[in-house]
Design an enzyme around this catalytic site. Structure first.
Site, short mmCIF file in Angstrom:
data_model
loop_
_atom_site.label_atom_id
_atom_site.label_comp_id
_atom_site.label_asym_id
_atom_site.label_seq_id
_atom_site.Cartn_x
_atom_site.Cartn_y
_atom_site.Cartn_z
NE ARG A 167 -3.61 0.60 2.10
CZ ARG A 167 -4.84 0.86 1.71
NH1 ARG A 167 -5.63 -0.11 1.36
NH2 ARG A 167 -5.29 2.08 1.68
CD1 TRP A 206 2.64 5.57 -2.64
CD2 TRP A 206 1.21 7.27 -2.53
NE1 TRP A 206 2.54 6.11 -3.89
CE2 TRP A 206 1.67 7.15 -3.85
CE3 TRP A 206 0.30 8.28 -2.22
CZ2 TRP A 206 1.24 8.02 -4.87
CZ3 TRP A 206 -0.13 9.13 -3.23
CH2 TRP A 206 0.34 8.99 -4.54
CG ASN A 228 -4.87 5.61 4.27
OD1 ASN A 228 -4.29 6.28 3.42
ND2 ASN A 228 -5.44 4.45 4.01
CD GLU A 288 -3.64 -4.79 -17.70
OE1 GLU A 288 -3.90 -3.57 -17.59
OE2 GLU A 288 -3.22 -5.47 -16.75
CE LYS A 317 -0.20 -4.92 -14.97
NZ LYS A 317 -1.58 -4.71 -14.84
CG HIS A 363 -5.75 7.60 -38.93
ND1 HIS A 363 -6.23 8.09 -40.12
CD2 HIS A 363 -6.37 6.41 -38.73
CE1 HIS A 363 -7.14 7.26 -40.60
NE2 HIS A 363 -7.24 6.22 -39.78
C1 AGP Z 1 -2.73 -2.11 -12.15
O1 AGP Z 1 -1.64 -2.85 -12.51
C2 AGP Z 1 -2.52 -0.85 -11.51
N1 AGP Z 1 -1.51 -0.84 -10.56
C3 AGP Z 1 -3.67 0.12 -11.36
O2 AGP Z 1 -3.88 0.62 -12.64
C4 AGP Z 1 -5.01 -0.36 -10.77
O3 AGP Z 1 -5.62 -1.27 -11.62
C5 AGP Z 1 -5.93 0.87 -10.54
O4 AGP Z 1 -5.30 1.73 -9.64
C6 AGP Z 1 -7.31 0.49 -10.07
O5 AGP Z 1 -7.27 -0.16 -8.84
P1 AGP Z 1 -8.54 -0.91 -8.27
O6 AGP Z 1 -8.83 -2.03 -9.18
O7 AGP Z 1 -8.13 -1.36 -6.90
O8 AGP Z 1 -9.66 0.08 -8.22
#
Ligand code: AGP
Length: 613
Positions: A27, A74, A100, A486, A490, A509
């Protein structure tokens, strides 16, 4: 986006908190810290960087006590230094807090506290919370009232845990808005607090989830829940079935690798109890959907962020193709600023692994305000997105720890496919034969995913070829266009390689100008309705000197003869193909990042659930 753990009981709190923080490090990993009550005073240990730095510090300066709180951060306000690490102590050292969220009126509160003569020891917004508690304690002399008064002053969304050395029998936890969850775990003669279930799962399965504007007074014997204003509430105790083992890395080097490999099981689990192969029917009881309601839907808006939004893009196609209901995808962070056309005939479907993403929850709230019906597809049991929806589909994949989402991408693809069939069935817009065929196709999915995993070493070889590239293009069309997005995401998030995705037909384009020998192209060119078009796209890229890697259907010699490398996938019905085509892209990104020696499970600047807007 931070992780919080708390303990009160008869055991030593330090190892319990450190263990809990380990489960939550995904987190946030800018700093970590803990505070325990030792001989009537609060001892704090905290350090910048990952949890291992805090563990080292505690080895050098041990600390123990029967109650304590911990935090993994974070950073939002203030640099990721030891001085800004949580927990934060009041100036007297009597009160301590972990937090948090973001105190949105932090500047105003800080000025007020400075004018009162209080001194700040950090650059964080969180310190205003503990100093406010200290200020109010002078007038009222009891922690509960001082915390309530403090909470009333805070703008923004928060999860807060606080205790005082003068009241050593209790920890207070509170939640305001959607800055992440606050969950209380019930034990025997001991109790736990956490921002997320995995932190306390090894100790208890009995949980109380705090809703927004609720507060819990946690002693070792009991838990009292009330509104922030002080109205007592009867807490609802939920039981969770998550297996704590699935929150461990096991034999794998990284959680991401483990979670990629778990997809055979997670796809099997997401089908379990929902597919009646005999009758060719889908059952999603937690959606609470009747035929009348299904017939009433005029539009479905899918909303989500990041990877989940790409699942939503696929879902949009499936819902339109199978259920013939107009559907659109709106990125959750844009939804509420777009003045969306939403009414009671609209269903808004949020997709979220964590169920706590602030942007997604904000979109759900906006939809609710406008009268829409709300559904969610969620992985984290008991999360906000699950609780506030009128109906939900649980992903049933178990906890996902790697920051890069993998199994929580493929499971909702299957959930969306099942949802589309269910809607078509309830609306009577599908023949029984076609429905049965679509349902039958689901049977194949886990095994086909397994066949992709068996090819990991081939994908690893391609990773060696690409590991030093600076840029990469991902191309797909139709239902595999979102998979190009996607695949690029990644690669970006764990290998820090610049990657862009395009609907392949858009190349001509403009973006085709980018292609040369230094810009590898990854093209998803399986045997689906867009196959011929993808072949042309590959030819155009090759004509410009590009290195092309294709995801292709096993045995397709035509694609093999055109491209530099192939990532083979088994033949699969096109509507389920995204579940399969994404797997080699997950493996590819994983191995490129691994060959580059990067921190795959905790990539820089990221956190698993994004609870700030
Ligand atoms: C995915 O690899 C990401 N780290 C990120 O895009 C994630 O999918 C996004 O933050 C949404 O999170 P959630 O599914 O917990 O809402």
């Amino acid at each position: 986006m931070c992780g919080i753990v708390g303990y009160i009981g008869e055991k030593n709190a330090t190892p319990i908190i450190l263990n809990g923080l380990k489960k939550l490090e995904y987190r946030g990993y800018d700093s970590a810290g803990l505070a325990v009550l030792t001989n009537g005073h609060i001892e704090v240990r905290r350090d910048a960087g990952k949890l291992k730095n805090l563990e080292q510090l505690i080895m050098e300066m041990p600390v123990s006590g029967k109650m304590g709180i911990g935090h993994t951060r974070w950073a939002t306000h203030g640099e990721p230094t030891a001085r800004n690490a949580h927990p934060h102590l009041s100036s007297s050292g009597e009160v301590v807090v972990v937090h948090n969220g973001i105190v949105e009126n932090f500047i105003e509160l800080k000025e007020e506290l400075l004018a009162d003569g209080l001194k700040f020891q950090s650059d964080t917004d969180t310190e205003t919370i503990v100093l406010l508690v200290e200020k109010y304690l002078k007038g009222v002399n009891d922690l509960e009232t001082a915390v309530r008064k403090t909470l009333e002053r805070l703008k923004g969304a928060h999860g807060i845990v606080v205790f005082s050395a003068k009241e050593p029998d209790k920890i207070i936890a509170a939640r305001i808005g959607n800055a992440g969850g606050v969950v209380i775990g019930l034990g025997e003669g001991e109790n736990y607090i956490a921002s997320d279930i995995p932190a306390i799962l090894e100790h208890t399965r009995k949980l109380i989830f705090l809703e927004s504007r609720q507060m819990a007074i946690v002693t070792k014997e009991k838990i009292e829940v009330s509104t922030i204003e002080g109205k007592p509430l009867a807490p609802q105790i939920s039981s969770v079935a998550w297996d704590p083992i699935s929150a461990e890395k096991g034999e794998y080097r990284h959680f991401m690798q483990k979670e990629i490999h778990e997809q055979v099981r997670s796809l099997t689990d997401t089908l379990a109890g929902r597919v009646d192969f005999e009758e060719g029917r889908i059952r999603l009881p937690q959606l609470n959907l009747t035929a009348e309601q299904a017939n009433d839907i005029q539009k479905i808006i899918l909303t989500a962020c990041g990877t989940a939004s790409y699942a939503g893009m696929v879902g949009r196609i499936l819902i339109e193709r199978i259920a013939r209901i107009p559907a659109m995808l709106e990125i959750a962070s844009e939804f509420r600023y777009s003045d969306p056309i939403v009414d009671e005939k609209t269903t808004v479907l949020a997709i979220s692994q964590s169920g706590e993403t602030a942007d997604t929850l904000a979109a759900m709230e906006e939809a609710r305000k406008k009268g829409a019906k709300l559904w969610s597809i969620v992985n984290a049991i008991g999360s906000q997105a699950m609780r506030i929806a009128d109906g939900y589909i649980s992903m049933q994949t178990g906890p996902e720890i790697g920051v890069a989402s993998t199994k929580a991408f493929t499971a909702p693809l299957v959930d969306l496919y099942m949802l589309a069939i269910l809607l078509a069935d309830l609306r009577g817009t599908i023949t029984p034969e076609y429905r049965k065929q679509l349902v039958d196709d689901l049977r194949l999915v886990p095994e086909l995913a397994g066949r992709c995993l068996d090819r990991e070493s081939e994908v690893e070889e391609t990773a060696r070829l690409l590991k030093d590239t600076r840029d990469m293009l991902f191309l797909g069309r139709g239902i595999n266009m979102p998979i190009a997005f996607e695949g690029a995401l990644k690669l970006k998030e764990i290998s820090y390689i610049h990657a862009e995705a395009y609907a392949a037909g858009e190349m001509k384009h403009g973006p085709i100008a980018l292609i040369d020998k230094d810009m590898p192209v990854l093209a998803i060119a399986i045997k689906d309705p867009w196959y011929e078009k993808m072949i042309s796209q590959i030819e155009q890229a090759k004509a410009r000197g590009g290195i092309v890697v294709a995801v292709a259907t096993e045995g397709d010699e035509r694609v093999a003869s055109l491209v530099d490398r192939v990532l083979w996938v088994p033949e699969v019905p096109w509507m389920l193909s995204p579940v399969i085509t994404v797997i080699p892209l997950q493996i590819l990104a994983y191995h490129i990042a691994s060959l580059r020696g990067l921190d795959i499970d905790q990539p820089r600047n990221l956190a698993k659930s994004v609870t700030v807007e």
